[in-house]
Design a protein around this motif. Structure first.
Motif, PDB file in Angstrom:
ATOM      1  N   SER A  83       2.565  -3.828  -4.396  1.00 58.23           N
ATOM      2  CA  SER A  83       1.680  -2.884  -3.715  1.00 58.23           C
ATOM      3  C   SER A  83       0.803  -2.219  -4.764  1.00 58.23           C
ATOM      4  O   SER A  83       1.028  -2.388  -5.965  1.00 58.23           O
ATOM      5  CB  SER A  83       2.500  -1.776  -3.051  1.00 58.23           C
ATOM      6  OG  SER A  83       3.130  -2.233  -1.904  1.00 58.23           O
ATOM      7  N   ALA A  84      -0.158  -1.423  -4.310  1.00 60.77           N
ATOM      8  CA  ALA A  84      -0.943  -0.595  -5.222  1.00 60.77           C
ATOM      9  C   ALA A  84      -0.012   0.449  -5.856  1.00 60.77           C
ATOM     10  O   ALA A  84       1.016   0.798  -5.288  1.00 60.77           O
ATOM     11  CB  ALA A  84      -2.073   0.077  -4.457  1.00 60.77           C
ATOM     12  N   THR A  95      -3.786   3.334  -2.816  1.00 59.93           N
ATOM     13  CA  THR A  95      -4.734   2.973  -1.757  1.00 59.93           C
ATOM     14  C   THR A  95      -5.467   4.202  -1.198  1.00 59.93           C
ATOM     15  O   THR A  95      -6.691   4.204  -1.058  1.00 59.93           O
ATOM     16  CB  THR A  95      -3.994   2.227  -0.626  1.00 59.93           C
ATOM     17  OG1 THR A  95      -3.270   1.146  -1.216  1.00 59.93           O
ATOM     18  CG2 THR A  95      -4.968   1.686   0.402  1.00 59.93           C
ATOM     19  N   GLU A 129      -4.247  -3.297  -5.335  1.00 62.79           N
ATOM     20  CA  GLU A 129      -3.202  -4.295  -5.578  1.00 62.79           C
ATOM     21  C   GLU A 129      -3.578  -5.180  -6.779  1.00 62.79           C
ATOM     22  O   GLU A 129      -2.724  -5.631  -7.528  1.00 62.79           O
ATOM     23  CB  GLU A 129      -2.984  -5.151  -4.325  1.00 62.79           C
ATOM     24  CG  GLU A 129      -1.926  -4.626  -3.353  1.00 62.79           C
ATOM     25  CD  GLU A 129      -2.293  -3.340  -2.626  1.00 62.79           C
ATOM     26  OE1 GLU A 129      -3.467  -2.946  -2.656  1.00 62.79           O
ATOM     27  OE2 GLU A 129      -1.386  -2.711  -2.017  1.00 62.79           O
ATOM     28  N   PHE A 152      -0.784  -7.275   0.600  1.00 60.80           N
ATOM     29  CA  PHE A 152      -1.676  -6.542   1.515  1.00 60.80           C
ATOM     30  C   PHE A 152      -3.001  -7.246   1.777  1.00 60.80           C
ATOM     31  O   PHE A 152      -3.824  -6.738   2.507  1.00 60.80           O
ATOM     32  CB  PHE A 152      -1.872  -5.142   0.905  1.00 60.80           C
ATOM     33  CG  PHE A 152      -2.811  -4.165   1.537  1.00 60.80           C
ATOM     34  CD1 PHE A 152      -2.738  -3.854   2.890  1.00 60.80           C
ATOM     35  CD2 PHE A 152      -3.744  -3.488   0.755  1.00 60.80           C
ATOM     36  CE1 PHE A 152      -3.591  -2.890   3.433  1.00 60.80           C
ATOM     37  CE2 PHE A 152      -4.585  -2.528   1.287  1.00 60.80           C
ATOM     38  CZ  PHE A 152      -4.514  -2.240   2.633  1.00 60.80           C
ATOM     39  N   ARG A 156      -2.450  -1.150   6.925  1.00 61.67           N
ATOM     40  CA  ARG A 156      -1.686  -0.309   6.005  1.00 61.67           C
ATOM     41  C   ARG A 156      -0.213  -0.681   6.033  1.00 61.67           C
ATOM     42  O   ARG A 156       0.341  -0.984   7.077  1.00 61.67           O
ATOM     43  CB  ARG A 156      -1.887   1.178   6.338  1.00 61.67           C
ATOM     44  CG  ARG A 156      -3.325   1.659   6.201  1.00 61.67           C
ATOM     45  CD  ARG A 156      -3.920   1.400   4.815  1.00 61.67           C
ATOM     46  NE  ARG A 156      -3.130   1.954   3.727  1.00 61.67           N
ATOM     47  CZ  ARG A 156      -3.253   3.197   3.269  1.00 61.67           C
ATOM     48  NH1 ARG A 156      -4.139   4.007   3.798  1.00 61.67           N
ATOM     49  NH2 ARG A 156      -2.494   3.623   2.273  1.00 61.67           N
ATOM     50  N   GLY A 157       0.395  -0.671   4.861  1.00 62.50           N
ATOM     51  CA  GLY A 157       1.788  -1.096   4.763  1.00 62.50           C
ATOM     52  C   GLY A 157       1.920  -2.612   4.753  1.00 62.50           C
ATOM     53  O   GLY A 157       3.021  -3.153   4.879  1.00 62.50           O
ATOM     54  N   GLY A 158       0.792  -3.319   4.577  1.00 60.26           N
ATOM     55  CA  GLY A 158       0.765  -4.768   4.755  1.00 60.26           C
ATOM     56  C   GLY A 158       1.405  -5.592   3.651  1.00 60.26           C
ATOM     57  O   GLY A 158       1.535  -6.815   3.795  1.00 60.26           O
ATOM     58  N   SER A 159       1.811  -4.973   2.559  1.00 57.93           N
ATOM     59  CA  SER A 159       2.442  -5.769   1.491  1.00 57.93           C
ATOM     60  C   SER A 159       3.768  -6.375   1.940  1.00 57.93           C
ATOM     61  O   SER A 159       4.143  -7.457   1.473  1.00 57.93           O
ATOM     62  CB  SER A 159       2.681  -4.919   0.249  1.00 57.93           C
ATOM     63  OG  SER A 159       1.459  -4.534  -0.299  1.00 57.93           O
ATOM     64  N   ASP A 160       4.474  -5.677   2.809  1.00 57.72           N
ATOM     65  CA  ASP A 160       5.715  -6.250   3.363  1.00 57.72           C
ATOM     66  C   ASP A 160       5.392  -7.555   4.089  1.00 57.72           C
ATOM     67  O   ASP A 160       6.115  -8.546   3.972  1.00 57.72           O
ATOM     68  CB  ASP A 160       6.359  -5.295   4.380  1.00 57.72           C
ATOM     69  CG  ASP A 160       6.877  -4.009   3.752  1.00 57.72           C
ATOM     70  OD1 ASP A 160       6.997  -3.957   2.515  1.00 57.72           O
ATOM     71  OD2 ASP A 160       7.165  -3.058   4.510  1.00 57.72           O
TER      72      ASP A 160
HETATM   73  N1  ASP Z   1      -1.194  -0.458  -0.592  1.00 59.12           N
HETATM   74  C1  ASP Z   1      -1.237  -0.703   0.824  1.00 59.12           C
HETATM   75  C2  ASP Z   1      -1.024   0.593   1.587  1.00 59.12           C
HETATM   76  O1  ASP Z   1      -0.820   1.628   0.991  1.00 59.12           O
HETATM   77  C3  ASP Z   1      -0.286  -1.759   1.270  1.00 59.12           C
HETATM   78  C4  ASP Z   1       1.175  -1.488   1.002  1.00 59.12           C
HETATM   79  O2  ASP Z   1       1.492  -0.722   0.101  1.00 59.12           O
HETATM   80  O3  ASP Z   1       2.027  -2.080   1.683  1.00 59.12           O
HETATM   81  O4  ASP Z   1      -1.068   0.588   2.794  1.00 59.12           O
END
Ligand code: ASP
Ligand code: MG
Length: 404
Positions: A41-42, A52, A75, A137, A151-155
Motif C-alpha cells: 500500500s502507500a 493516499t 503505491e 490498488f 479505496r482499500g483496494g490493495s487487499d
Molecule cells: N492506498 C490505498 C488507500 O489508502 C489502497 C490501500 O491502502 O489499500 O485506499
C-alpha cells in the motif's frame, strides 16, 4: 513453483523501522522456498507525506482519470522505497506496477473493476528473481489508462494476484493480530479467530469489521485461495480464511460453537409502515423507492405491515415517498443492527431462542429481525446495543480464549 503473496498495508510500510518487520516475513517465506509476491500500500496514513489521503489533499480539484494518476504514485513510491531497502538487506527483487503484474481493468476511474488477470509477466520474472514488489490498488485498462481499484483496494490486488498465479496463501499483513469475534473496544474479552470461512468473513467485513476488504475476500472465495489476516509485527499466523468443509462444521457443532463473530452497523433508520397495503400499493411503494435509488435492508413484509431500514442519508427521501402515498408509518433513528455470524448455525435449533432469551434477560427489545444461512440480524435500540453485543458474545461462549 511455490508462490505466496504477502500484502503489507499502510501502517506496515510507513517507516524504515516498520518495514524491517515486513522483511522478516519475506525472509521467512524465502527460507521456506517460496517465491514471494509482495503487494504494498502507500506509506502511512493521512498526514504522512506519501499516504493516499495526503496526495489527494495536494490536488483537491482533480477527479477521474487524473486523480487515478495522482493516487497511483503513492503505491509506486512505496514499492520503490521498499525495493531499495530490500536490496540493502541483500534480497534482490524487481518492482512491477499493477498493470505490469497483469491486473487489467475497465475504465471506471477511482473504482475500477478487474476484467482480466494476466500473470505471464510475473511468472517470467519469477524465473530469475525470488521476490516481486507489486504496487497495490491499481491496474491498467485496455486502452492503457492507469486506474485504481477503490479505496482499500490493495487487499483486492493481493487476492487477485494470488488467484492468477494459484498462490498457496495470500497473507494480508496489517497492524492487528487477526479477525476478532467482536470489536475489542466494545467487548473486552473479544478473541482472535483462528479460522473462519469466506462466507462468514464477508458478512463480518461488510458489517464494519474493517480488517479486510470484502471484494478481496470475494475473489479469494471464487478461486479458493486461502487468506491469512495477520500482524506484521508478530510471528502469530493470525486468522485463516478458507472454504471450511462440512466436516469442520460438524466439529464446531459438536463443541457447541455456533457463532464466529458479532458485529454491528449504525447510521441506519428503521421504517415500519403500519397500513394494510394492497399488492399494487406495495408494488408502487417499492418501485418508487427503487426509482429514488434507496437501498433497503432488514426487510420484513407481512400482510399488515412492511418494515425495513435505510441508511440515514436516505431517510428524508423515504419519508417523502411514504407521505405522498398517504401511508401511516413509524420511524426510529436510534437503532443499531447487530449481525450474529456463524456458518455452522444453519439447521441448528435453539440459536434464535438463545438470542431472544439473552436479550430478554437484559431487558433489550428486538425491534426487528431477519436471517440467512449464516447470519441472524437483530435491530436493537442504539443505547442498549453495546450491552446487547456483550451479552450475546458471552452467552454464545465467544469469550473463551482459543488455543493458539
Ligand atoms: N492506498 C490505498 C488507500 O489508502 C489502497 C490501500 O491502502 O489499500 O485506499
Ligand atoms: Mg486496508
Amino acid at each position: 513453483m511455490k508462490i505466496i503473496v504477502q500484502k503489507f498495508g499502510g501502517t506496515s510500510v510507513a517507516s524504515s523501522e516498520s518495514r524491517q518487520h515486513c522483511f522478516k516475513h519475506i525472509r521467512q517465506g524465502l527460507n521456506e522456498n517460496y517465491k514471494v509476491i509482495v503487494v504494498v500500500s502507500a506509506m502511512g496514513r493521512t498526514g504522512d507525506a506519501y499516504a493516499t489521503d495526503t496526495l489527494i489533499s495536494l490536488a483537491p480539484h482533480i477527479t477521474g482519470r487524473e486523480k487515478d494518476l495522482l493516487m497511483n504514485t503513492g503505491e509506486l513510491i512505496s514499492a520503490c522505497v521498499f525495493s531499495s531497502e530490500l536490496v540493502e538487506q541483500g534480497i534482490s527483487n524487481r518492482v512491477l506496477t499493477g498493470g505490469q503484474a497483469g491486473i487489467i481493468t475497465n475504465n471506471e476511474f477511482n473504482e475500477a473493476g478487474i476484467l482480466e488477470l494476466k500473470p505471464e509477466r510475473m511468472l517470467k520474472e519469477l524465473e530469475t528473481t525470488d521476490v516481486l514488489v507489486v504496487t497495490g490498488f491499481q491496474g491498467i485498462s485496455d486502452n492503457l489508462e492507469i486506474t485504481t481499484l477503490g479505496r482499500g483496494g490493495s487487499d483486492t490486488s493481493a487476492t487477485a494476484l494470488g488467484a492468477s498465479v494459484n498462490a498457496e496463501y495470500v497473507d494480508i499483513f496489517t497492524d492487528v493480530e487477526g479477525v476478532m469475534t467482536a470489536d475489542p473496544r466494545i467487548v473486552q474479552d473479544a478473541q482472535i479467530l483462528l479460522k473462519t470461512t469466506y462466507n462468514e468473513i464477508c458478512n463480518l467485513a461488510h458489517q464494519g469489521a474493517k480488517v479486510i476488504h470484502p471484494r478481496a475476500v470475494e475473489i479469494a472465495m471464487q478461486y479458493n485461495i486461502p487468506i491469512r489476516v495477520r500482524s506484521t509485527f508478530s510471528d502469530f499466523t493470525g486468522t485463516l480464511i478458507t472454504n471450511q468443509s462440512e466436516l469442520d462444521d460438524q466439529n464446531q457443532r459438536d463443541t457447541g460453537q455456533f457463532l464466529t463473530g458479532i458485529t454491528q452497523t449504525s447510521g441506519i433508520m428503521q421504517f415500519v409502515v403500519k397500513t394494510n397495503m394492497s399488492y399494487s400499493m406495495q408494488d408502487e411503494l417499492f418501485s418508487l423507492l427503487e426509482d429514488s435509488n434507496v437501498s433497503l435492508d432488514l426487510i420484513n413484509i407481512t400482510q399488515d405491515s412492511v418494515g425495513f431500514t435505510v441508511k440515514k442519508n436516505k431517510a428524508k427521501k423515504v419519508e417523502e415517498i411514504l407521505a405522498n402515498l398517504n401511508l401511516a408509518f413509524e420511524q426510529r433513528d436510534d437503532v443499531v443492527k447487530i449481525s450474529l455470524v456463524g456458518a455452522s448455525m444453519s439447521g441448528v435449533p435453539g440459536v434464535v431462542r438463545k438470542i431472544v432469551h439473552t436479550l430478554y434477560a437484559n431487558d433489550i427489545p428486538i425491534l426487528q429481525s431477519t436471517d440467512s444461512h449464516t447470519t441472524i440480524w437483530v435491530l436493537v435500540p442504539e443505547e442498549q446495543s453495546k450491552d446487547a453485543i456483550r451479552a450475546l458474545h458471552n452467552s454464545f461462549g465467544l469469550d473463551k480464549p482459543l488455543a493458539r
